[in-house]
Scaffold this active site. Structure first.
Site, PDB file in Angstrom:
ATOM      1  N   CYS A  25      38.722  41.873  51.367  1.00  0.00           N
ATOM      2  CA  CYS A  25      37.507  42.453  51.907  1.00  0.00           C
ATOM      3  C   CYS A  25      37.514  43.956  51.659  1.00  0.00           C
ATOM      4  CB  CYS A  25      37.407  42.190  53.407  1.00  0.00           C
ATOM      5  SG  CYS A  25      37.605  40.449  53.861  1.00  0.00           S
ATOM      6  N   ARG A  64      34.853  43.408  46.207  1.00  0.00           N
ATOM      7  CA  ARG A  64      35.981  42.934  46.999  1.00  0.00           C
ATOM      8  C   ARG A  64      35.588  41.791  47.932  1.00  0.00           C
ATOM      9  NH1 ARG A  64      40.338  46.482  47.097  1.00  0.00           N
ATOM     10  NH2 ARG A  64      41.030  45.519  49.027  1.00  0.00           N
ATOM     11  N   ASN A  90      40.871  43.662  56.813  1.00  0.00           N
ATOM     12  CA  ASN A  90      41.141  43.012  55.533  1.00  0.00           C
ATOM     13  C   ASN A  90      42.538  42.412  55.611  1.00  0.00           C
ATOM     14  OD1 ASN A  90      41.389  42.237  52.854  1.00  0.00           O
ATOM     15  ND2 ASN A  90      41.798  44.316  52.115  1.00  0.00           N
ATOM     16  N   GLY A  91      42.651  41.103  55.360  1.00  0.00           N
ATOM     17  CA  GLY A  91      43.959  40.451  55.416  1.00  0.00           C
ATOM     18  C   GLY A  91      43.940  39.225  56.303  1.00  0.00           C
ATOM     19  N   LYS A 120      39.134  33.025  31.533  1.00  0.00           N
ATOM     20  CA  LYS A 120      37.925  33.856  31.541  1.00  0.00           C
ATOM     21  C   LYS A 120      36.665  32.996  31.537  1.00  0.00           C
ATOM     22  CE  LYS A 120      39.446  37.733  32.053  1.00  0.00           C
ATOM     23  NZ  LYS A 120      40.373  36.988  32.893  1.00  0.00           N
ATOM     24  N   GLU A 175      36.166  31.128  34.976  1.00  0.00           N
ATOM     25  CA  GLU A 175      35.941  31.910  36.183  1.00  0.00           C
ATOM     26  C   GLU A 175      34.580  32.591  36.220  1.00  0.00           C
ATOM     27  OE1 GLU A 175      38.819  35.017  36.861  1.00  0.00           O
ATOM     28  OE2 GLU A 175      38.787  35.681  34.790  1.00  0.00           O
ATOM     29  N   LYS A 212      38.228  40.371  43.541  1.00  0.00           N
ATOM     30  CA  LYS A 212      38.940  41.166  42.545  1.00  0.00           C
ATOM     31  C   LYS A 212      40.441  41.169  42.774  1.00  0.00           C
ATOM     32  CE  LYS A 212      39.467  43.884  39.081  1.00  0.00           C
ATOM     33  NZ  LYS A 212      39.345  43.306  37.733  1.00  0.00           N
TER      34      LYS A 212
END
Length: 609
Positions: free
Chosen positions: A2, A27, A100-101, A486, A489, A604
């Site tokens: 995030c 993100r 975030n996490g 690639k 995704e 990302k």
């Protein structure tokens, strides 16, 4: 993963947050929200969906305040919804948290808090933080946070504000990135530098388990035990435009075209035309130390793992040292045979990939020497490593990694050549020959970038396919894996890559009339064998798109389409061969109308396990 942004100062914080969150939307983009101290209270606005949904609401409302924290989310606990969006608050709504996490022991803490009468409104682990801080709060927000981080387990970066102390932001980081931006009568926090680069180039990089107390006039850091920590200012020397699209339709296309410069930058200062040696910055690796290593592990995830497969070939071929490549998420769970005689090479674009960071710590605890290849200065992996070789790719915004991959491979060439020099497995003349060709790679990649016509033709014809197969031998197989990744995704087309020699051991059963096969044929010693493999799939009805080096005209007689790359030695070919595969994935996704820069379900940098 995030994105977090925070501001405290004299300006209206809302535009600052929205601008920063736009830079961090890569993100996470399933929901977004802000907590703003306005009219004497913490006001929350958060909505499911892209950041634009939040922006529309805020534009209508004209919310204003000098203290705020914001968040863009990629779901790990709880489905995307307004309720599960950040920020989260305590029951009174006067403490707000963005996070975030993952809090690994949140269920245990949640049960405890429920027993104390706390009521939960969401499904997410973050809400535990808001209530737990409330539980410990006795007039000092920083002290309450300090008590909470002694109880929680996991990896996290979070920021807290409260209307009880409306003059500060308190934030903490553990294994997830968080930086502090330094302004004049104002200060900032963010998950990544581009979020605040418009406002300041002076930053502090928060260390592991550090707590920061930020006011508009002051920034103070503390260890987990409450001891003051002195930090050096990190001055960002990026161009602001480096984080923008620069006229390209998508960040991914821009970053594909930035590869010649990124590769040149990653070689600059490490190899020169008038030298037959390779300099690895400040890495102090002696011949004696290298001789002590009985084995090398390369550990990484996703695209970085594919770069590691190329690295294995390079180090074994040039330096004659056995190398094992491991997927980071599997590495520490198989009790790897690592000790003080092991060199572990960690590869990560962000330097924050949680699985890779955990593998690093596992190897380090077993006594291994850690050499990391990362793109982000001051990242967690960089700080925990004994040695760091940076890839100078600059910020990479698109979720699908492109220039990070090619610069990682360049860094691995540099490592392999340096090791070969130390061990004497290559002569100075041989090293100079390889080095000189490497210095010509940016020009060859520029040439490959100009050859889009066949790729666009292929994409126009085949974007409706449900399955695409990639085949190759030797280094071409390693690149085929990256090409397949690639494609799947960003275009959502199912694709698999196979070592071409394995076709007859099972995968050829999947080939039928019209099946699309991308055949990589750039390895001279394996070219004849690849011709045979192409004939095998053609005999079963496959449509073959071949990628070969200039001059190999025979492939045209059997392939349906052929694209040529500039002549390059077999060993250096991956950096050029991957270019058409990146463009192929890009144009296939564009033909399908996919969101190229933000593919579904992906983020990302993966900072959760």
């Amino acid at each position: 993963m995030c994105g977090i942004v925070g501001y405290i100062g004299d300006k209206n914080a809302v535009p600052v947050l929205m601008d920063g969150l736009k830079k961090l939307e890569y993100r996470g983009y399933d929901s977004a929200g802000v907590a703003v101290y306005a009219e004497g209270k913490v006001q929350i606005r958060k909505y499911k969906g892209r950041l634009s949904v939040l922006e529309e609401h805020l534009d209508k409302e004209k919310l204003s305040g000098n203290l705020a924290i914001g968040h863009t989310r990629w779901a790990t606990h709880g489905e995307p919804s307004d309720a599960n969006s950040h920020p989260h608050t305590n029951e009174k709504g006067d403490i707000a948290v963005v996070h975030n996490g993952i809090i690994e022991n949140y269920l245990k803490i949640k049960d405890f808090l429920i027993s104390k009468g706390y009521v939960f409104k969401s499904e997410v682990d973050t809400e535990v933080l808001a209530h737990f801080i409330d539980y410990y709060y006795e007039g000092d927000l920083a002290e309450a946070v300090r008590k909470v981080i002694k109880e929680i387990k996991g990896s996290y970066a979070f920021a807290v504000i409260t209307n009880r102390e409306p003059d500060k932001i308190v934030c903490v980081r553990k294994e997830n990135p968080l930086i502090v931006g330094i302004g004049e009568d104002e200060n900032y926090i963010a998950s990544d530098i581009p979020a605040i680069l418009k406002h300041t180039r002076k930053t502090y990089l928060m260390g592991e388990n550090e707590l920061a107390v930020i006011t508009k006039d002051d920034i103070r850091f503390y260890s987990e035990n409450g001891e003051p920590v002195k930090k050096e200012v990190f001055n960002v020397d990026w161009d602001v435009s480096a984080a923008e699209k620069g006229g390209y339709r998508h960040f991914m296309l821009k970053e594909i075209h930035e590869q010649p410069k990124a590769i040149k930058d990653t070689m600059t200062g490490r190899m020169a035309k008038d030298s037959d040696t390779i300099r690895l910055d400040d890495i102090k690796l002696t011949a004696e130390e290298l001789e002590r290593f009985s084995k090398i592990f390369i550990v990484a995830c996703g695209t970085a793992y594919h770069a590691g497969l190329v690295g294995k070939y390079l180090i074994e071929h040039l330096a004659k040292i056995p190398v094992e490549v491991d997927i980071a998420s599997e590495f520490r769970y198989r009790n790897p045979l690592v000790d003080e005689k092991t060199l572990v090479i960690i590869i990560s674009q962000s330097g924050e990939t949680l699985d890779t960071f955990a593998a690093l710590k596992e190897a380090k605890n077993k006594g291994a020497r850690i050499l990391s290849v990362v793109n982000v200065v001051g990242s967690s992996i960089a700080r925990e490593s004994h040695d760091v070789l940076y890839t100078w790719a600059g910020p990479e915004i698109a979720v699908a990694s492109t220039k990070a991959y090619t610069t990682q491979i360049i860094a691995l060439y540099e490592i392999a050549l340096h090791m070969a020099d130390l061990k004497g497995t290559l002569s100075k003349e041989e090293i100079k020959t390889i080095k000189d060709e490497m210095l010509n790679l940016p020009a060859k990649i520029e040439k490959a970038l100009g050859n889009k016509e066949e790729i666009q033709k292929f994409a126009s014809k085949n974007s409706g396919e449900k399955d695409v197969f990639f085949i190759g031998r030797g280094l071409d197989y390693a690149v085929a894996l990256e090409g397949s990744l690639k494609l799947k995704e960003i275009s959502y087309i199912h694709s698999d890559a196979y070592a071409a020699g394995e076709l007859k051991h099972g995968p050829i059963a999947l080939i039928e009339e019209g099946t699309v096969v991308v055949a990589l044929m750039t390895q001279h010693e394996l070219y004849e064998k690849m011709l045979s493999n192409v004939k095998e799939v053609k005999a079963r009805g496959a449509y073959v798109f071949a990628i070969a080096k200039e001059g190999n005209k025979e492939v045209e007689t059997i392939a349906d389409q052929t694209l040529y790359i500039p002549q390059v030695s077999d060993m250096l070919s991956p950096t050029v061969t991957v270019i058409p595969l990146q463009l192929l994935a890009y144009y296939m996704a564009v033909e399908k109308g996919c969101d190229v820069d933000m593919p579904r379900n992906l983020a990302k940098s993966v900072t959760v396990e």
